[in-house]
Motif scaffolding. Sequence first.
Motif, PDB file in Angstrom:
ATOM      1  N   SER A 149       0.802  -1.218   0.000  1.00  0.00           N
ATOM      2  CA  SER A 149       0.000   0.000   0.000  1.00  0.00           C
ATOM      3  C   SER A 149       0.839   1.273   0.000  1.00  0.00           C
ATOM      4  CB  SER A 149      -0.929   0.013   1.214  1.00  0.00           C
ATOM      5  OG  SER A 149      -1.690   1.187   1.235  1.00  0.00           O
ATOM      6  N   GLU A 150       0.435   2.218  -0.860  1.00  0.00           N
ATOM      7  CA  GLU A 150       1.108   3.514  -0.859  1.00  0.00           C
ATOM      8  C   GLU A 150       0.813   4.276   0.429  1.00  0.00           C
ATOM      9  OE1 GLU A 150      -0.355   5.889  -4.054  1.00  0.00           O
ATOM     10  OE2 GLU A 150      -2.388   5.151  -3.816  1.00  0.00           O
ATOM     11  N   TRP A 151      -0.226   3.785   1.168  1.00  0.00           N
ATOM     12  CA  TRP A 151      -0.556   4.404   2.456  1.00  0.00           C
ATOM     13  C   TRP A 151       0.205   3.732   3.590  1.00  0.00           C
ATOM     14  CZ3 TRP A 151      -3.049   8.694   1.555  1.00  0.00           C
ATOM     15  CH2 TRP A 151      -3.872   8.776   0.428  1.00  0.00           C
ATOM     16  N   ARG A 160       3.758  -3.603  -5.589  1.00  0.00           N
ATOM     17  CA  ARG A 160       2.571  -3.225  -6.357  1.00  0.00           C
ATOM     18  C   ARG A 160       2.539  -3.923  -7.723  1.00  0.00           C
ATOM     19  NH1 ARG A 160      -0.308   0.496  -3.603  1.00  0.00           N
ATOM     20  NH2 ARG A 160      -1.658   1.061  -5.347  1.00  0.00           N
ATOM     21  N   LYS A 184      -7.918   1.962   5.408  1.00  0.00           N
ATOM     22  CA  LYS A 184      -7.514   2.480   4.095  1.00  0.00           C
ATOM     23  C   LYS A 184      -6.439   1.584   3.470  1.00  0.00           C
ATOM     24  CE  LYS A 184      -7.328   6.970   3.363  1.00  0.00           C
ATOM     25  NZ  LYS A 184      -6.872   8.389   3.359  1.00  0.00           N
ATOM     26  N   VAL A 185      -5.474   1.188   4.274  1.00  0.00           N
ATOM     27  CA  VAL A 185      -4.408   0.300   3.792  1.00  0.00           C
ATOM     28  C   VAL A 185      -4.981  -1.069   3.414  1.00  0.00           C
ATOM     29  CG1 VAL A 185      -2.329  -0.967   4.488  1.00  0.00           C
ATOM     30  CG2 VAL A 185      -2.535   1.461   5.015  1.00  0.00           C
ATOM     31  N   THR A 187      -7.991  -1.839   2.399  1.00  0.00           N
ATOM     32  CA  THR A 187      -8.730  -1.710   1.141  1.00  0.00           C
ATOM     33  C   THR A 187      -7.776  -1.614  -0.039  1.00  0.00           C
ATOM     34  OG1 THR A 187     -10.548  -0.594   2.281  1.00  0.00           O
ATOM     35  CG2 THR A 187     -10.426  -0.305  -0.101  1.00  0.00           C
ATOM     36  N   ASP A 188      -6.696  -0.862   0.139  1.00  0.00           N
ATOM     37  CA  ASP A 188      -5.711  -0.684  -0.935  1.00  0.00           C
ATOM     38  C   ASP A 188      -5.009  -2.004  -1.262  1.00  0.00           C
ATOM     39  OD1 ASP A 188      -4.339   0.985  -2.793  1.00  0.00           O
ATOM     40  OD2 ASP A 188      -2.609   1.052  -1.455  1.00  0.00           O
ATOM     41  N   LYS A 191      -7.480  -4.280  -3.188  1.00  0.00           N
ATOM     42  CA  LYS A 191      -7.695  -3.765  -4.539  1.00  0.00           C
ATOM     43  C   LYS A 191      -6.485  -4.042  -5.417  1.00  0.00           C
ATOM     44  CE  LYS A 191      -8.673   0.528  -7.075  1.00  0.00           C
ATOM     45  NZ  LYS A 191      -8.860   2.005  -6.953  1.00  0.00           N
ATOM     46  N   ASN A 192      -5.293  -3.775  -4.888  1.00  0.00           N
ATOM     47  CA  ASN A 192      -4.073  -3.952  -5.679  1.00  0.00           C
ATOM     48  C   ASN A 192      -3.816  -5.411  -6.015  1.00  0.00           C
ATOM     49  OD1 ASN A 192      -0.827  -4.293  -5.716  1.00  0.00           O
ATOM     50  ND2 ASN A 192      -1.425  -2.301  -6.541  1.00  0.00           N
ATOM     51  N   ASN A 196     -10.729  -8.440  -3.912  1.00  0.00           N
ATOM     52  CA  ASN A 196     -11.805  -7.752  -3.199  1.00  0.00           C
ATOM     53  C   ASN A 196     -12.815  -8.733  -2.603  1.00  0.00           C
ATOM     54  OD1 ASN A 196     -11.021  -5.001  -3.516  1.00  0.00           O
ATOM     55  ND2 ASN A 196     -11.646  -5.087  -5.663  1.00  0.00           N
TER      56      ASN A 196
END
Length: 262
Positions: A149-151, A160, A184-185, A187-188, A191-192, A196
Amino acid sequence: MEDHVNLYKTLKHYFGFDSFKGDQEQIIQSLLNGHNIFVLMPTGGGKSLCYQLPSLMMGGTAIVISPLIALMKNQVDVVNGMSEYSGLAHYLNSSLNRAAILQVMDDVRGGRTKLLYVAPESLTKEENIAFLRSVKISFYAIDEAHCISEWGHDFRPEYRNIRPTINAIGNAPVIALTATATDKVRTDIKKNLGINDALEFKSSFNRPNLYYEIRPKTHEIDKQIIRFIKQNPGKSGIIYCLSRKKVEELAAILIANDINAA
């Protein structure tokens, strides 16, 4: 019922345990049933068992994507120590010479290796993709998944690229594991990785064996730290600072006050 019995037999035979901890059994059973899975579990919660055990029960080789070479070597040594054959687990990374890489590939092709630990950088190499495409993959385990995650606090670009690489090698269930992920992380990550639909397992981060205490910080923080340390002789601890410079300064202060620090 037979699968349940085999699960416990494998647990006892390889790991020496009579029972699972927390969500381990449900996670493992879900992976054996072909589901994608997201696991949020604190350090010490038993994440590695969630992919090590099912790999021993499934056909093919499980690919474990891990960021640290030292951690890979440690886990490979542990797994191989549970078997009379040393090739049950292997790692594939930049630390290996050509002869060692060929030995790893030979063991995987021969069906002897159930766990293959791979650095994200090694996974994306064309020759490794071509090799892995030629063998049966039981599932993919992404350890330290917050790196995706970018977060996340430990962002690594190579993480990624995992989903496109999996697509190039061949589809199989994915289990993502981390000890640190905000919503948030999380979910990211899902998704990546294109998961899901993953079943989610979140363990409590309450550690009853740990004691937490917060104290107000004074203006003379260095003296406060020295006083606290000297009130606890013979004990060890870790002090976190916001910068390397502050770490070096504080270590020098502690050493000057006859405290063993580095």
